[in-house]
Design an enzyme around this catalytic site. Sequence first.
Site: not given
Ligand code: NAD
Ligand code: DAU
Length: 361
Positions: A167, A163, A136-138
């Site tokens: 990561k 988180y 992630t970019d975080e």
């Molecule tokens: P998600 O939470 O939707 O899915 C995570 C999956 O991992 C689920 O299916 C869960 O059951 C599985 N899982 C969790 N713990 C586990 C374990 N111990 N063993 C096996 N499986 C397990 O997450 P996502 O949003 O699809 O993110 C996927 C990956 O991409 C993550 O590594 C996250 O850090 C990264 N990522 C997410 C975003 C985003 O915007 N969602 C952006 C950049 C990177």
């Molecule tokens: O940047 C990549 C990341 O993006 C991934 O690594 C994470 O897995 C993914 O969850 C996401 O993280 P964020 O914290 O940026 O996403 P989230 O959707 O939780 O929140 C987006 C923005 O919106 C953040 O500034 C918080 C705000 N927010 C979120 C929720 C859930 C609100 O204002 N209200 C809300 O109820």
Amino acid sequence: MRTYLVTGGAGFIGSNYIHYMFKKYDNDIRIINVDKLTYAGNLENLKDIENRDNYTFVRADICDKEAIMKIFEENDIDRVVHFAAESHVDRSIKNPEVFVQTNVLGTAVMLNCAKAAWELPDGTFKEGKKFLHVSTDEVYGSLPDDDSAFFYETTPYDPHSPYSASKASSDFLVKAYMDTYKFPANITNCSNNYGPYQFPEKLIPLIINNALNGKKLPVYGDGKNVRDWLFVEDHAKAIDMVQEQGRLFETYNVGGHNEKQNIEIINIILDTLQEMLPEGDPRKEHINKDLITYVEDRKGHDRRYAIAPDKIKAEIGWYPETMFKEGIKKTIAWFFEHEDWMKNVTSGDYQKYYEDMYKNR
Ligand code: NAD
Ligand code: DAU
């Protein structure tokens, strides 16, 4: 035929990636999806591909060495694509430990098992084997409001939430394996994804779902935090391109060039819902800005993320294809067509989570 071991394939990005890969390679690849099925893992996401001969689901925890090693022993794995993680920042603030467990220790298990399966007696690795760690970019921390600053691959790590710290730790483990053993891997650091199958704890599906149900739309802090939104299929494509065309041992940033304040996102969703709902739909009456509710800010809330995807564009030719206007329409259309999916995931455990997370907000 290449065999893929995908971790976390029942989650949001993992399931979109599996769909993308079968659409692109059809019967030329085999995918083994290993997922623990936490609250975020949902086999409904994969219903339409679950009967394919070249797809196998294994329910296992990535922290379980024996279970993971068994998969490597029974299959000649060519590619690992490691998505499995605890992924929600708010949950990590409430309960950090499971993030360390899955994201750090689970990644260590995946690396160890792949190394054991792929390493030759002379310490080199079998030809063509590759591990891709999805990150992630975080990990880079937070940028100032000034919109001339961006995250590059060279930006120092500065994670703030449990988180992102977990990561970052997992990224460093992958880097350590590459540096120490010349373990054949890549890391991708991607910005915020949105699209089909996203769990409605994350901003975009939460706002769509709440607005459709006439519930208030919680905005953390002043609503001016900025995220760089990418349509999930573009991320899936980037992962495949990095793994096949990228230079081994390199990190690639993946981003949408689509920075928006949270409040802008919410307003776009409200306008798009109004535009897409048919005349006479009773929900049109309650979908408006009155639902927007400013609530207590997230602890340690990062202000702004913005990726410079210059390297992946220059070296591999990847760029974000789906503009936000189009991506958000596709996403909303998907949620309209999958009301049962939303009902199923918002019943039970998620309902309890929602009440707990927002009780003081
Ligand atoms: P998600 O939470 O939707 O899915 C995570 C999956 O991992 C689920 O299916 C869960 O059951 C599985 N899982 C969790 N713990 C586990 C374990 N111990 N063993 C096996 N499986 C397990 O997450 P996502 O949003 O699809 O993110 C996927 C990956 O991409 C993550 O590594 C996250 O850090 C990264 N990522 C997410 C975003 C985003 O915007 N969602 C952006 C950049 C990177
Ligand atoms: O940047 C990549 C990341 O993006 C991934 O690594 C994470 O897995 C993914 O969850 C996401 O993280 P964020 O914290 O940026 O996403 P989230 O959707 O939780 O929140 C987006 C923005 O919106 C953040 O500034 C918080 C705000 N927010 C979120 C929720 C859930 C609100 O204002 N209200 C809300 O109820």
